[in-house]
Design an enzyme around this catalytic site. Structure first.
Site, PDB file in Angstrom:
ATOM      1  N   GLN A  19       0.821  -1.203   0.000  1.00  9.70           N
ATOM      2  CA  GLN A  19       0.000   0.000   0.000  1.00  9.70           C
ATOM      3  C   GLN A  19       0.863   1.265   0.000  1.00  9.70           C
ATOM      4  OE1 GLN A  19      -0.543  -2.710   1.817  1.00  9.70           O
ATOM      5  NE2 GLN A  19      -2.484  -3.359   0.924  1.00  9.70           N
ATOM      6  N   GLU A  41      -7.293  -3.766  -8.322  1.00  9.53           N
ATOM      7  CA  GLU A  41      -6.876  -4.528  -7.154  1.00  9.53           C
ATOM      8  C   GLU A  41      -7.939  -5.601  -6.886  1.00  9.53           C
ATOM      9  OE1 GLU A  41      -5.067  -3.166  -2.850  1.00  9.53           O
ATOM     10  OE2 GLU A  41      -5.221  -1.705  -4.484  1.00  9.53           O
ATOM     11  N   PHE A  42      -7.995  -6.579  -7.773  1.00  8.00           N
ATOM     12  CA  PHE A  42      -9.068  -7.566  -7.754  1.00  8.00           C
ATOM     13  C   PHE A  42      -9.070  -8.427  -6.496  1.00  8.00           C
ATOM     14  CE2 PHE A  42      -8.301  -6.997 -12.382  1.00  8.00           C
ATOM     15  CZ  PHE A  42      -9.568  -6.596 -12.757  1.00  8.00           C
ATOM     16  N   PRO A  53      -9.901  -4.645   3.196  1.00  3.55           N
ATOM     17  CA  PRO A  53      -9.631  -4.519   4.632  1.00  3.55           C
ATOM     18  C   PRO A  53     -10.010  -3.136   5.154  1.00  3.55           C
ATOM     19  CG  PRO A  53      -7.825  -5.655   3.563  1.00  3.55           C
ATOM     20  CD  PRO A  53      -8.732  -5.170   2.464  1.00  3.55           C
TER      21      PRO A  53
END
Length: 269
Positions: A19, A41-42, A53
């Site tokens: 990230q 971002e599958f 998340p």
């Protein structure tokens, strides 16, 4: 001038990162070409919630209330009813452009989700991550984006989990974000562990990814994009950057403050 005069047949690619590493700049610019897949971002969505998340998920095991009370609220979700085979079919469909190029992005923390979802695939060939990615995507080109300045990365991460602002420049509500030494130190460790995970994975499987450094991507965007486009096998003009640098004076001040208070904490694990 085209990105390459010797482009081979286009192929699928997977951008591997952590990230706040600059990977969004890379994938959004590739997407803007219209022929380099639709990289997303599958693999970030938990099957239990169908969501990425939530802020508290990054601080599991942390009981410092001075950190936890600063996090943006978690959002509720609903359990996914998608079968593993439907999940794979959707990812392949949504990530592809008409020329057959597929693009996607995977963070190391998402690899357990890949394994969880892939377990139900028809024709599963193994139980490890490498076989899972092969069963989902076939043969892919790995592109590794790395941000060497992990403290700056962690500062950006900390601001994002306080505001739920993950793209673009900080929103007006970002002024509620507060500096916290312990929270940034925790995220430095999280990011270091992700980097170690990727490096171990590549070494274990003899993979030599296309390396993209955040600093090069930010300062020499066209050059880096041309190299990536060449590796994918496309013969196209290099598109202009789709995003601008998100860090600002406040981020720089927090980075300096962290380093002054905790020298050495940014060293690799």
């Amino acid at each position: 001038m085209s990105a390459s005069s010797r482009a081979s047949s286009p192929r699928s690619y997977l951008v591997c990162a952590s990230q706040r590493s600059g990977s969004t700049l890379l994938v959004e610019t590739l997407r803007s070409s219209g022929v380099a897949g639709h990289p997303q971002e599958f693999f970030q969505y938990l099957s239990q919630t169908s969501l990425a998340p939530q802020p508290s998920d990054w601080f599991v095991g942390v009981d410092d209330r001075s950190i936890l009370t600063l996090l943006a609220p978690d959002k509720p979700g609903v359990e996914s009813t998608e079968t593993a085979d439907d999940w794979r079919a959707r990812i392949l469909r949504e990530g592809s452009t008409d020329n057959g190029v597929w693009g996607g992005k995977l963070m190391w923390n998402q690899t357990p989700l890949v394994l969880e979802r892939a377990a139900g695939l028809t024709g599963r060939t193994g139980t490890d991550l490498h076989s899972a990615l092969g069963d989902i995507l076939g043969d892919v080109l790995y592109i590794k984006v790395t941000r060497q300045d992990v403290v700056s990365q962690a500062v950006s991460f900390w601001r994002a989990v306080q505001t739920n602002t993950w793209r673009g420049r900080p929103a007006a509500g970002d002024d509620v974000a507060q500096y916290h030494q312990g929270a940034i130190a925790h995220l430095v460790k999280v990011l270091q562990e992700q980097e170690l995970g990727w490096r171990t994975y590549f070494a274990d499987h003899g993979i030599e990814p296309v390396e993209v450094a955040y600093a090069d991507l930010a300062n020499n965007t066209a050059e880096v994009l041309g190299r990536v486009i060449d590796a994918i096998g496309l013969n196209i003009e290099v598109p202009p950057p789709a995003l601008k640098r998100q860090a600002d004076k406040r981020s720089d001040e927090w980075v300096d403050r962290f380093r002054d208070s905790a020298p050495g904490q940014e060293l690799p694990v």
